[in-house]
Structures are given as structure tokens and as C-alpha cells.
Scaffold this active site. Structure first.
Site, mmCIF file in Angstrom:
data_model
loop_
_atom_site.group_PDB
_atom_site.id
_atom_site.type_symbol
_atom_site.label_atom_id
_atom_site.label_comp_id
_atom_site.label_asym_id
_atom_site.label_seq_id
_atom_site.Cartn_x
_atom_site.Cartn_y
_atom_site.Cartn_z
ATOM 1 N N CYS A 87 0.826 -1.219 0.000
ATOM 2 C CA CYS A 87 0.000 0.000 0.000
ATOM 3 C C CYS A 87 0.859 1.268 0.000
ATOM 4 O O CYS A 87 0.325 2.374 -0.118
ATOM 5 C CB CYS A 87 -0.933 0.007 1.198
ATOM 6 S SG CYS A 87 -1.884 -1.503 1.354
ATOM 7 N N CYS A 210 -13.112 0.356 8.355
ATOM 8 C CA CYS A 210 -12.234 -0.153 7.287
ATOM 9 C C CYS A 210 -12.217 0.790 6.093
ATOM 10 O O CYS A 210 -13.241 1.369 5.732
ATOM 11 C CB CYS A 210 -12.745 -1.494 6.775
ATOM 12 S SG CYS A 210 -12.932 -2.760 8.035
ATOM 13 N N SER A 211 -11.057 0.873 5.427
ATOM 14 C CA SER A 211 -11.029 1.495 4.106
ATOM 15 C C SER A 211 -11.691 0.510 3.138
ATOM 16 O O SER A 211 -11.704 -0.690 3.385
ATOM 17 C CB SER A 211 -9.592 1.792 3.686
ATOM 18 O OG SER A 211 -8.836 0.597 3.663
ATOM 19 N N ILE A 213 -12.577 -1.240 -0.859
ATOM 20 C CA ILE A 213 -11.919 -1.731 -2.077
ATOM 21 C C ILE A 213 -12.218 -0.701 -3.177
ATOM 22 O O ILE A 213 -13.380 -0.330 -3.372
ATOM 23 C CB ILE A 213 -12.482 -3.127 -2.467
ATOM 24 C CG1 ILE A 213 -12.310 -4.112 -1.300
ATOM 25 C CG2 ILE A 213 -11.867 -3.648 -3.747
ATOM 26 C CD1 ILE A 213 -10.896 -4.442 -0.917
ATOM 27 N N LYS A 332 -10.250 5.963 4.358
ATOM 28 C CA LYS A 332 -11.571 5.545 4.811
ATOM 29 C C LYS A 332 -12.675 6.043 3.889
ATOM 30 O O LYS A 332 -13.511 5.268 3.461
ATOM 31 C CB LYS A 332 -11.811 6.050 6.255
ATOM 32 C CG LYS A 332 -13.220 5.847 6.758
ATOM 33 C CD LYS A 332 -13.508 4.369 6.959
ATOM 34 C CE LYS A 332 -14.918 3.922 6.735
ATOM 35 N NZ LYS A 332 -15.485 3.957 5.424
ATOM 36 N N HIS A 336 -9.264 3.688 -1.170
ATOM 37 C CA HIS A 336 -7.884 3.202 -1.054
ATOM 38 C C HIS A 336 -7.533 2.261 -2.212
ATOM 39 O O HIS A 336 -7.472 1.042 -2.036
ATOM 40 C CB HIS A 336 -7.737 2.497 0.310
ATOM 41 C CG HIS A 336 -6.367 2.008 0.627
ATOM 42 N ND1 HIS A 336 -5.209 2.546 0.090
ATOM 43 C CD2 HIS A 336 -5.948 0.999 1.453
ATOM 44 C CE1 HIS A 336 -4.161 1.902 0.576
ATOM 45 N NE2 HIS A 336 -4.573 0.954 1.392
#
Ligand code: COA
Length: 388
Positions: A87, A210-211, A213, A332, A336
Site C-alpha cells: 500500500c 475499514c477502508s 476496495i 476511509k 484506497h
């Protein structure tokens, strides 16, 4: 070493981009950056492209060549290099481009990042992302990224008196900022209740911790500072570039809720720029999970260890707070697309420093920082940028 400046930036909207391919995304971001720098492609000397896992997500390797080809550079045979650090691929692509210009080896260099993650099933994307952890010690025994960061959150909440509400406030704040960012994947505000009632993913982390997809691409163009005004009236100077690494598996760490590579990269960046955290007007940190933002602002020195939950709940990291964090909406809410995130962070800081950030503008912003993490902190890139 020469001083380096950002002379142009471009970014696609982030999200599920069903009608655009990987190459379309890159071309869109690159064209926006060229237009921003009022530059034609013939002036580009080299390209560095951050990409984590096109092989797993779209079954395409040889990304440097692909991008050069579809950007119309293949017949000019310029060097085009893929940079991979999970990342943190985008952050490292930016650093390689800065080094190329600073060294005098190249003049006009593109640093870009691109990822197309939504073309595979959720299980496949989770498994591809697990490649950023230690496959033998973590992946093979079932750990996923939400699972690894959940362990960090558990450890942190056990050691320090952070409440679940304080942790959720990271997501509430980042969605508030994302709602003011036209390129963000999620542009709706949420409440504490939205986070606390959302689906459990890996205890204590819920869906809104969570970030997501994401598909997306971002590009920036660099030049020697002494030439920057040939292209733009608002060059943004790169004041520091720093990188650090750590053990890839969490169990080898001194303390799993302190990312020592963030601490090291942050200290190196401040030393190189001859600045302290008090000089920074806003920071884009790597909030792949809400707990990651809590650790990051402590590891970079913006508040003491164990206090980031209260610091966040008190509004110190909000727009108008002491140190606004993730004005873009962060990973977030902005999204991402892993290889593109480090470049999008630079894009956001440049928007702020040029006074172009619209409803999320920080008044009088002069100096900003980016913090991009690979895996659970085995690679960290930190950059500081400033108005000239
Ligand atoms: N935040 C808020 N909403 C989200 C979301 C997120 N992170 N992820 C998905 N959603 C929403 C979707 O928009 C969708 O909403 P809709 O029904 O209104 O359209 C709904 O939740 C379901 O989406 P879906 O794609 O089916 O979610 P999922 O259950 O397959 O995936 C996660 C959710 C959290 C597991 C996934 O986003 C994930 O794995 N995130 C972590 C990514 C990661 O590890 N990155 C690397 C970090 S180092």
C-alpha cells in the site's frame, strides 16, 4: 542535490469504476496532471508508477511498459518503472521520482499510482492484499488485513484507555471530510451510530472502521525548483522525503501498536526539512483502518502515545482543529486504490497548499505532510511539502 517542486497534479474520482479499465484510469490521471502543468507529453523524461498487485487484480504485469505505451510515450522510449511496496507503492514511486530529479539525472518526471481492485471477488481481493503481510507466518494461518489491524486495535485498547466511541470518531471525521471532496468514493457524512452499528468485520473493527476496495489513479509531475515557474505560478516544494522499513510480521515487533517505521520515517523527514510537528498545517496519514490513524498521529509526534483517541474526539484532528488529519477523507472515505494512495495524498496536500481545496480548505496552509504505509508498517514513506 537540487531542490524539487511539484508542477502539476491529477487524480481520477475514486470508487468502483466499472466502465474504465486500469489503463484508462492511468491515462485520465496523467492527462489531468499534464494539463495542470500546461505541459505536453514530449517534455517528460521518466516515469515511476506505484502499483501493488495488478497481476492479482487484473492479471497484468509489466506495468511500467504498459503505462508508457498507453500514455503515448512508447515511441519516445523514456524510462518507465513500476514501484511496488504494497500500500506504500505510491509513496515510494513519489520518492524515487524526487530522487531522480534531485540527483540531476532527470528533469521532468511523472510519479503516479494506479490500482483496479474491484474486478475480482471479495475473497480474491482480500487474499491479494494479504500478500502485503508475511504469507508464511500470517497469511497461511488465516490472518487478513482487517484481522491484523484488529489485533493492533485490541492491543492498543488493552494498553491505553481509548473508548470504542473515540476510535469510531476517526471514521466520522474522515467521512465528514470526504463529503467535501469531489473525488472521494464515499461522499456522505456518518454518525457515531453508523460506525458502532455497522457489520463486524474483525472484532473490534466494523465495516466503517475499514477502508474500502477501490479503483483509481493519481499522477503528479516533478521538476527542478529552478525550472518550476516555466510551468506553473504555484510550484510546491518538496521539503523532505523519507522512507523506513520494519519486520514484515507483526509478531517480530517490539510493540505492535507503535509502528516503528512510522516513527523513524517521520523523524528523518522532520530532520531533513529542519522542521518540527508544530510547523505542519495538515497531514494525510494512512488510515487503512481507524486504528491506523490513531497510531499514525502518535507515531509522527502530533500527540503523546495513548492520547490520540481523546485528541480525535476533542476535534483536534478535524477541519479547523489543531492539526487537521486526512482532509481528503483519508483512505476511509476518499477510498484506497492501494498503489495510488500515496500519490493521492500528495495530490491533496498540493490542493491545500495552492488554496484549491474548496469546502475542506485549511486557511493559510503553508506546509503539509504525507504518511503512506505498506502492510502493517513494514514500509513507511513520509513526505513534507511546502508553498514556495
Ligand atoms: N466503508 C463503508 N462502506 C463500505 C465499505 C467501507 N470500507 N466497504 C463496502 N462498503 C459498502 C458498500 O458500498 C456497499 O454498500 P451498498 O450496499 O449501499 O452498495 C456495502 O458496504 C457492501 O459492500 P461490499 O463490497 O459487499 O463489502 P464487503 O463486505 O465485500 O467488503 C470490507 C467490506 C470491509 C471487507 C472490504 O471493504 C475490505 O476488505 N476492506 C479492507 C481493505 C484492505 O484491507 N485494504 C488494505 C489495507 S492495508
Amino acid at each position: 542535490m537540487r531542490d524539487v517542486a511539484v508542477i502539476g497534479v491529477g487524480c481520477t474520482r475514486f470508487g468502483e469504476k466499472w466502465s474504465e479499465s486500469f489503463r484508462d484510469l492511468f491515462v485520465e490521471a496523467g492527462a489531468l496532471a499534464l494539463e495542470d502543468a500546461q505541459l505536453s507529453g514530449e517534455k517528460i523524461d521518466a516515469m515511476y508508477v506505484g502499483n501493488m498487485s495488478a497481476g492479482r487484480f487484473i492479471e497484468q504485469e509489466h506495468i511500467g511498459a504498459l503505462i508508457a505505451d498507453y500514455a503515448g510515450m512508447a515511441t519516445r522510449h523514456i524510462p518507465s518503472t513500476r514501484v511496488e511496496a504494497a500500500c506504500a507503492s505510491g509513496g515510494l514511486a513519489f520518492r524515487q521520482a524526487v530522487i531522480a530529479v534531485a540527483s540531476g539525472m532527470e528533469d521532468i518526471v511523472v510519479a503516479a499510482g494506479v490500482e483496479k481492485m474491484t474486478d475480482v471477488e471479495p475473497g480474491a481481493s482480500t487474499d491479494a492484499l494479504t500478500g502485503a503481510a508475511d504469507r508464511e507466518w500470517e497469511g497461511f494461518v488465516g490472518a487478513t488485513f482487517p484481522g491484523l489491524y484488529a489485533m493492533i486495535a485490541k492491543d492498543y485498547m488493552h494498553k491505553y484507555a481509548m473508548t470504542r466511541e473515540q476510535l469510531a470518531q476517526v471514521a466520522v471525521k474522515n467521512h465528514y471530510n470526504g463529503a467535501r471532496n469531489p473525488i472521494a468514493q464515499f461522499q456522505q457524512e456518518i454518525t457515531l451510530d453508523t460506525v458502532l452499528r455497522s457489520t463486524m468485520v474483525a472484532e473490534p473493527l466494523r465495516l466503517f472502521d475499514c477502508s474500502p476496495i477501490t479503483d483509481g489513479a493519481a499522477a503528479v509531475i516533478l521538476a527542478p525548483l529552478e525550472r518550476a515557474r516555466e510551468f506553473t505560478d504555484t510550484p510546491i516544494k518538496v521539503l523532505a522525503t523519507a522512507q523506513a522499513s520494519d519486520s514484515i510480521a507483526l509478531h517480530d515487533r517490539r510493540d505492535i501498536s507503535t509502528l516503528d517505521a512510522s516513527v523513524a520515517a517521520g523523524q528523518r523527514a522532520f530532520k531533513m526539512a529542519k522542521l518540527t510537528h508544530k510547523d505542519i498545517n495538515m497531514v494525510e496519514v494512512h488510515d487503512c483502518f481507524s486504528i491506523a490513524e490513531i497510531c499514525a498521529i502518535e507515531d509522527l509526534g502530533f500527540c503523546r502515545k495513548g492520547t490520540a483517541g481523546k485528541f480525535t474526539a476533542d476535534g483536534e484532528t478535524a477541519l479547523g482543529g489543531r492539526i487537521p488529519v486526512n482532509t481528503s477523507g483519508g483512505l476511509k472515505a476518499c477510498g484506497h486504490p492501494v498503489g495510488a494512495t500515496g500519490i493521492k495524498q500528495v495530490y491533496e496536500i498540493v490542493q491545500q497548499l495552492r488554496n484549491d481545496a474548496g469546502k475542506r480548505q485549511i486557511d493559510g496552509a503553508k506546509i503539509g505532510m504525507t504518511h503512506n504505509v505498506g502492510g502493517t508498517g513494514a514500509t513507511v514513506a513520509v513526505h513534507i511539502l511546502g508553498r514556495v
